[in-house]
Design a protein around this motif. Sequence first.
Motif, PDB file in Angstrom:
ATOM      1  N   ARG A 268       0.830  -1.204   0.000  1.00  0.00           N
ATOM      2  CA  ARG A 268       0.000   0.000   0.000  1.00  0.00           C
ATOM      3  C   ARG A 268       0.865   1.255   0.000  1.00  0.00           C
ATOM      4  O   ARG A 268       0.505   2.268  -0.609  1.00  0.00           O
ATOM      5  CB  ARG A 268      -0.924   0.021   1.220  1.00  0.00           C
ATOM      6  N   GLY A 269       2.009   1.198   0.654  1.00  0.00           N
ATOM      7  CA  GLY A 269       2.905   2.353   0.648  1.00  0.00           C
ATOM      8  C   GLY A 269       3.414   2.670  -0.745  1.00  0.00           C
ATOM      9  O   GLY A 269       3.455   3.836  -1.161  1.00  0.00           O
ATOM     10  N   VAL A 270       3.784   1.624  -1.495  1.00  0.00           N
ATOM     11  CA  VAL A 270       4.280   1.826  -2.859  1.00  0.00           C
ATOM     12  C   VAL A 270       3.166   2.337  -3.768  1.00  0.00           C
ATOM     13  O   VAL A 270       3.371   3.254  -4.573  1.00  0.00           O
ATOM     14  CB  VAL A 270       4.868   0.510  -3.411  1.00  0.00           C
ATOM     15  N   ILE A 271       1.986   1.757  -3.653  1.00  0.00           N
ATOM     16  CA  ILE A 271       0.864   2.199  -4.493  1.00  0.00           C
ATOM     17  C   ILE A 271       0.542   3.664  -4.216  1.00  0.00           C
ATOM     18  O   ILE A 271       0.259   4.441  -5.136  1.00  0.00           O
ATOM     19  CB  ILE A 271      -0.368   1.306  -4.259  1.00  0.00           C
ATOM     20  N   SER A 272       0.606   4.061  -2.961  1.00  0.00           N
ATOM     21  CA  SER A 272       0.378   5.464  -2.617  1.00  0.00           C
ATOM     22  C   SER A 272       1.428   6.363  -3.268  1.00  0.00           C
ATOM     23  O   SER A 272       1.117   7.453  -3.757  1.00  0.00           O
ATOM     24  CB  SER A 272       0.404   5.630  -1.096  1.00  0.00           C
ATOM     25  N   ASP A 273       2.673   5.890  -3.325  1.00  0.00           N
ATOM     26  CA  ASP A 273       3.764   6.681  -3.905  1.00  0.00           C
ATOM     27  C   ASP A 273       3.595   6.895  -5.409  1.00  0.00           C
ATOM     28  O   ASP A 273       4.009   7.931  -5.941  1.00  0.00           O
ATOM     29  CB  ASP A 273       5.110   6.003  -3.643  1.00  0.00           C
ATOM     30  N   ILE A 274       3.022   5.914  -6.112  1.00  0.00           N
ATOM     31  CA  ILE A 274       2.929   6.024  -7.578  1.00  0.00           C
ATOM     32  C   ILE A 274       1.536   6.432  -8.054  1.00  0.00           C
ATOM     33  O   ILE A 274       1.325   6.594  -9.258  1.00  0.00           O
ATOM     34  CB  ILE A 274       3.319   4.694  -8.264  1.00  0.00           C
ATOM     35  N   SER A 275       0.590   6.609  -7.143  1.00  0.00           N
ATOM     36  CA  SER A 275      -0.798   6.871  -7.549  1.00  0.00           C
ATOM     37  C   SER A 275      -0.929   8.134  -8.398  1.00  0.00           C
ATOM     38  O   SER A 275      -1.782   8.202  -9.288  1.00  0.00           O
ATOM     39  CB  SER A 275      -1.705   6.961  -6.319  1.00  0.00           C
ATOM     40  N   HIS A 276      -0.067   9.133  -8.144  1.00  0.00           N
ATOM     41  CA  HIS A 276      -0.161  10.379  -8.919  1.00  0.00           C
ATOM     42  C   HIS A 276       0.250  10.174 -10.375  1.00  0.00           C
ATOM     43  O   HIS A 276      -0.079  10.999 -11.234  1.00  0.00           O
ATOM     44  CB  HIS A 276       0.726  11.456  -8.280  1.00  0.00           C
ATOM     45  N   GLN A 277       0.946   9.082 -10.676  1.00  0.00           N
ATOM     46  CA  GLN A 277       1.354   8.798 -12.050  1.00  0.00           C
ATOM     47  C   GLN A 277       0.248   8.098 -12.845  1.00  0.00           C
ATOM     48  O   GLN A 277       0.313   8.061 -14.076  1.00  0.00           O
ATOM     49  CB  GLN A 277       2.591   7.893 -12.059  1.00  0.00           C
ATOM     50  N   LEU A 278      -0.718   7.529 -12.155  1.00  0.00           N
ATOM     51  CA  LEU A 278      -1.728   6.688 -12.797  1.00  0.00           C
ATOM     52  C   LEU A 278      -2.962   7.524 -13.115  1.00  0.00           C
ATOM     53  O   LEU A 278      -3.673   7.974 -12.212  1.00  0.00           O
ATOM     54  CB  LEU A 278      -2.087   5.515 -11.874  1.00  0.00           C
ATOM     55  N   GLN A 279      -3.214   7.728 -14.395  1.00  0.00           N
ATOM     56  CA  GLN A 279      -4.319   8.581 -14.818  1.00  0.00           C
ATOM     57  C   GLN A 279      -5.660   7.943 -14.458  1.00  0.00           C
ATOM     58  O   GLN A 279      -5.875   6.755 -14.669  1.00  0.00           O
ATOM     59  CB  GLN A 279      -4.237   8.828 -16.320  1.00  0.00           C
TER      60      GLN A 279
ATOM     61  N   GLU B 267       8.749   2.215 -15.725  1.00  0.00           N
ATOM     62  CA  GLU B 267       9.959   3.026 -15.547  1.00  0.00           C
ATOM     63  C   GLU B 267      10.073   3.600 -14.139  1.00  0.00           C
ATOM     64  O   GLU B 267      10.473   4.749 -13.942  1.00  0.00           O
ATOM     65  CB  GLU B 267      10.014   4.141 -16.600  1.00  0.00           C
ATOM     66  N   ASN B 268       9.709   2.789 -13.174  1.00  0.00           N
ATOM     67  CA  ASN B 268       9.891   3.145 -11.766  1.00  0.00           C
ATOM     68  C   ASN B 268      10.925   2.209 -11.146  1.00  0.00           C
ATOM     69  O   ASN B 268      10.697   1.606 -10.095  1.00  0.00           O
ATOM     70  CB  ASN B 268       8.560   3.047 -11.012  1.00  0.00           C
ATOM     71  N   GLY B 269      12.060   2.103 -11.828  1.00  0.00           N
ATOM     72  CA  GLY B 269      13.082   1.153 -11.409  1.00  0.00           C
ATOM     73  C   GLY B 269      13.598   1.388 -10.004  1.00  0.00           C
ATOM     74  O   GLY B 269      13.819   0.441  -9.243  1.00  0.00           O
ATOM     75  N   GLN B 270      13.785   2.654  -9.636  1.00  0.00           N
ATOM     76  CA  GLN B 270      14.316   2.953  -8.304  1.00  0.00           C
ATOM     77  C   GLN B 270      13.314   2.559  -7.221  1.00  0.00           C
ATOM     78  O   GLN B 270      13.688   1.999  -6.183  1.00  0.00           O
ATOM     79  CB  GLN B 270      14.659   4.436  -8.197  1.00  0.00           C
ATOM     80  N   ILE B 271      12.039   2.843  -7.479  1.00  0.00           N
ATOM     81  CA  ILE B 271      10.997   2.445  -6.525  1.00  0.00           C
ATOM     82  C   ILE B 271      10.910   0.927  -6.460  1.00  0.00           C
ATOM     83  O   ILE B 271      10.731   0.342  -5.388  1.00  0.00           O
ATOM     84  CB  ILE B 271       9.639   3.057  -6.919  1.00  0.00           C
TER      85      ILE B 271
END
Length: 204
Positions: free
Chosen positions: A37-48, A121-125
């Motif tokens: 859930r922490g990761v999904i929260s971090d990338i949610s702004h990228q997901l249209q 392309e979220n390799g670092q995450i």
Amino acid sequence: METNKYANPFGDGGQLSLSQSITDEQKWRYWLEVIDRGVISDISHQLQGFEQQHSGRSVNDIFRCPFCSAQQKTAYEKTRVTACLRETGGRYGSSSRGGYQFHCFRCKSTHTLFQFLEATENGQIADQYRWDRFRRKLTGAGWNCPLPPKEQRDALKNPLYAGSDVPPPSKADRAAAHRRRYEDQRRLDYIHKHRCPPPRGKSD
């Protein structure tokens, strides 16, 4: 702030109380939920078109597919929400709740959360996600996330990286950092000795 639907089995501060008796399943359920859930929260702004859907105790995240939406011919299809990150069966394909998985109902793409991070392309995450799961023994055989590279795992034997919250740098990166420190020290030694910066290309 999102709350974890799995109760913290460790008590206050993530520490196990002597009076508690918990199972391995309770532990991995809890930490999978925290990490995923922490990761999904971090990338949610990228997901249209990102939106959360709650169904009982489950949380599904829906959004436009990053792989097939742009290829659609009509504006409706381009903006149509067809993808989701949903909970999977967890470890060993059991009915227990586990990690999250990406799926698009239109192009039929399916990825584990780790694979989805790499594909977008979220390799670092992705590296940090894998490392967080590795530290909780949630990677490798029987799990939907691979082990970190052997080089990173071996680096844990070095006291500098034991218990590290971030993935240790690669051997090449460590060697490059060592060279930079060495060159910086040579430059400082030259300045101390000659009272002036070294000529270009010379540090001794």
